[in-house]
Design an enzyme around this catalytic site. Structure first.
Site, PDB file in Angstrom:
ATOM      1  N   CYS A 118       0.842  -1.102  -0.101  1.00 50.71           N
ATOM      2  CA  CYS A 118       0.130  -0.058   0.001  1.00 50.71           C
ATOM      3  C   CYS A 118       0.820   1.396  -0.197  1.00 50.71           C
ATOM      4  O   CYS A 118       0.369   2.324  -0.301  1.00 50.71           O
ATOM      5  CB  CYS A 118      -1.148  -0.092   1.162  1.00 50.71           C
ATOM      6  SG  CYS A 118      -2.057  -1.398   1.156  1.00 50.71           S
ATOM      7  N   HIS A 257      -2.990   6.807   2.780  1.00 47.93           N
ATOM      8  CA  HIS A 257      -3.493   5.658   2.080  1.00 47.93           C
ATOM      9  C   HIS A 257      -4.709   5.335   2.465  1.00 47.93           C
ATOM     10  O   HIS A 257      -5.086   5.475   3.685  1.00 47.93           O
ATOM     11  CB  HIS A 257      -2.550   4.553   2.413  1.00 47.93           C
ATOM     12  CG  HIS A 257      -3.060   3.221   2.433  1.00 47.93           C
ATOM     13  ND1 HIS A 257      -3.559   2.858   1.087  1.00 47.93           N
ATOM     14  CD2 HIS A 257      -3.210   2.153   3.082  1.00 47.93           C
ATOM     15  CE1 HIS A 257      -3.929   1.492   1.246  1.00 47.93           C
ATOM     16  NE2 HIS A 257      -3.853   1.164   2.537  1.00 47.93           N
ATOM     17  N   ASN A 287     -10.316  -0.082   0.271  1.00 52.90           N
ATOM     18  CA  ASN A 287      -8.848  -0.080   0.323  1.00 52.90           C
ATOM     19  C   ASN A 287      -8.065  -0.880  -1.113  1.00 52.90           C
ATOM     20  O   ASN A 287      -8.283  -1.863  -1.443  1.00 52.90           O
ATOM     21  CB  ASN A 287      -8.298  -1.147   1.217  1.00 52.90           C
ATOM     22  CG  ASN A 287      -6.552  -1.115   1.387  1.00 52.90           C
ATOM     23  OD1 ASN A 287      -5.955  -0.672   0.596  1.00 52.90           O
ATOM     24  ND2 ASN A 287      -5.998  -1.420   2.820  1.00 52.90           N
TER      25      ASN A 287
END
Length: 333
Positions: A118, A257, A287
Site C-alpha cells: 500500500c 493511504h 482499500n
C-alpha cells in the site's frame, strides 16, 4: 547517512485513473458474508468498492489508467522513457506486469514492477523522481491492484476492506520549484507476518495442502496492523515535514493511504490536519493498496481542489510492513 531530501524539480504533467464498473456495496456484501452495512461503515468508513469482472486484471486496469495519463500529459507513447508499475497483485509471477502494460500502450522503453504494497505509489514516486534526476524526460508511474482476486470470500475481516483500481501519473522535469521536497521510505520486516499471503511463493510453493488450507488468500492481524499503521504514518509524515523544514500548518492537503477511515482520522488528528485538509474517498473504493493514494489525489486535482503551489503530503503504509511519505510542491505542466 542519506539526507533523504530530494529537491528534485519535477512536475506531474499527466494524470489517469481507472476503476472497474462493477460496484459491490455493503448491502450486497452482507448476502455473501456475515456482516451488515452499519457494522462495516462504523469500523471502516467503507460503503462500496469496485470489483473486476472476468477478463479484467491488474494489467487491464493499469493500461486504462496509463493511457489516460499519457494523453493528459499531451504525449505520445514513444515519449515515455521508463514505466514503473507498483502492485502487490501482479498479472502473473513471470513476466512482470509492466511487460503487458508497456506492450499494449505501445511504449518503447524499459519497465519494472515494484511491490511495496500500500506504500507502493509513494515508493515509485520517489524512484521516478530520482530517475528524472539521472536524465530521463518522462517517467510513467502506475499503481494498480486487483485485490479481490486474493481475498478469501469467507473471511469478513478482509472481504469488507479491499477493492480494485488503478491510478497513473507522468513525471517530467521542471525548471523552477522542486516537486518532491522531502521523503521518507522504510520497512519493518519483523512485522511481515501481520499482513501476508502465506503460500504461493518460493518459500511455500503451491500444493494441494496450501490450497486446501486457503493459504493463497490474504491474511491480516487487523488490530495490530491498525496500531502500527497509525504510528508509521505519523512518524514518517512528521520526519518528512522536518526534513523539508515545513510545518503541518503549511500543508494544503494530506493524502493518506485509504486503508480504514479510523486510521486516517487518527493519523490526521495526531499530525494536526483537520478533516477539511485530508483527501478521503475510502467510502467509495475501499482499500485499493498502491492505487489508493493516486485515486484520492487525482480525483481532487480533477475537481480543482489541488492548485498550483500547494504543498501536498502523501503518506502510505502496507504489508512488509512498509511505509512511505513524500512532500510535493504541486506544479502545473
Amino acid at each position: 547517512m542519506i539526507a533523504r531530501t530530494n529537491g528534485t524539480p519535477i512536475s506531474i504533467t499527466g494524470l489517469g485513473c481507472h476503476v472497474p464498473e462493477r460496484i459491490l456495496d455493503n448491502e450486497e456484501l452482507s448476502t455473501i458474508v456475515d456482516t451488515n452495512d452499519a457494522w462495516i461503515v462504523e469500523r471502516t468508513g467503507i460503503r462500496e468498492r469496485r470489483i473486476v469482472r472476468p477478463g479484467e486484471s491488474t494489467a487491464t486496469l493499469a493500461i486504462e489508467a496509463g493511457a489516460t495519463a499519457v494523453k493528459h500529459a499531451g504525449l505520445t507513447p514513444d515519449a515515455i522513457d521508463l514505466l514503473i508499475v507498483a502492485t502487490a497483485t501482479p498479472e502473473q509471477p513471470i513476466p512482470h506486469t509492466g511487460a503487458f502494460v508497456g506492450e499494449t500502450l505501445g511504449l518503447q522503453c524499459g519497465s519494472f514492477d515494484m511491490n511495496a504494497a500500500c506504500a507502493g505509489f509513494v515508493y515509485e514516486l520517489v524512484v521516478g523522481a530520482s530517475m528524472l534526476g539521472m536524465g530521463y524526460e518522462h517517467v510513467l508511474l502506475v499503481g494498480a491492484e486487483t485485490l479481490s482476486r486474493i481475498i478469501d470470500p469467507e473471511d469478513r475481516t478482509t472481504t469488507v476492506l479491499f477493492g480494485d483500481g488503478a491510478g497513473a501519473a507522468v513525471l517530467a522535469p521542471m525548471r523552477e520549484t522542486p516537486g518532491v521536497l522531502a521523503w521518507d521510505l522504510g520497512c519493518d520486516g519483523s512485522a511481515a507476518g501481520l499482513l501476508e499471503v502465506p503460500a504461493g511463493g518460493s518459500r511455500r510453493p503451491a500444493s494441494a495442502a496450501t490450497v486446501a488450507g486457503r493459504e493463497h488468500y490474504l491474511k491480516m492481524a487487523g488490530q495490530e496492523v491498525f496500531r502500527r499503521a497509525v504510528r508509521a504514518v505519523v512518524d514518517s509524515a512528521t520526519l518528512t515535514l522536518e526534513r523539508a523544514g515545513v510545518e503541518a500548518s503549511d500543508v494544503a492537503w494530506f493524502v493518506p493511504h485509504q486503508a480504514n477511515a479510523r486510521i486516517i482520522d487518527a493519523a490526521a488528528q495526531r499530525l494536526g490536519f483537520g478533516p477539511e485538509r485530508a483527501l478521503v474517498n475510502i467510502d467509495r473504493y475501499g482499500n485499493t493498496s498502491s492505487a489508493s493514494i493516486p485515486l484520492a489525489l487525482f480525483e481532487a486535482v480533477d475537481e480543482g481542489r489541488v492548485r498550483e503551489g500547494d504543498l501536498v503530503l502523501c503518506s502510505g503504509f502496507g504489508a512488509g510492513m512498509t511505509w512511505a511519505s513524500a512532500l510535493i510542491r504541486w506544479g502545473a505542466r
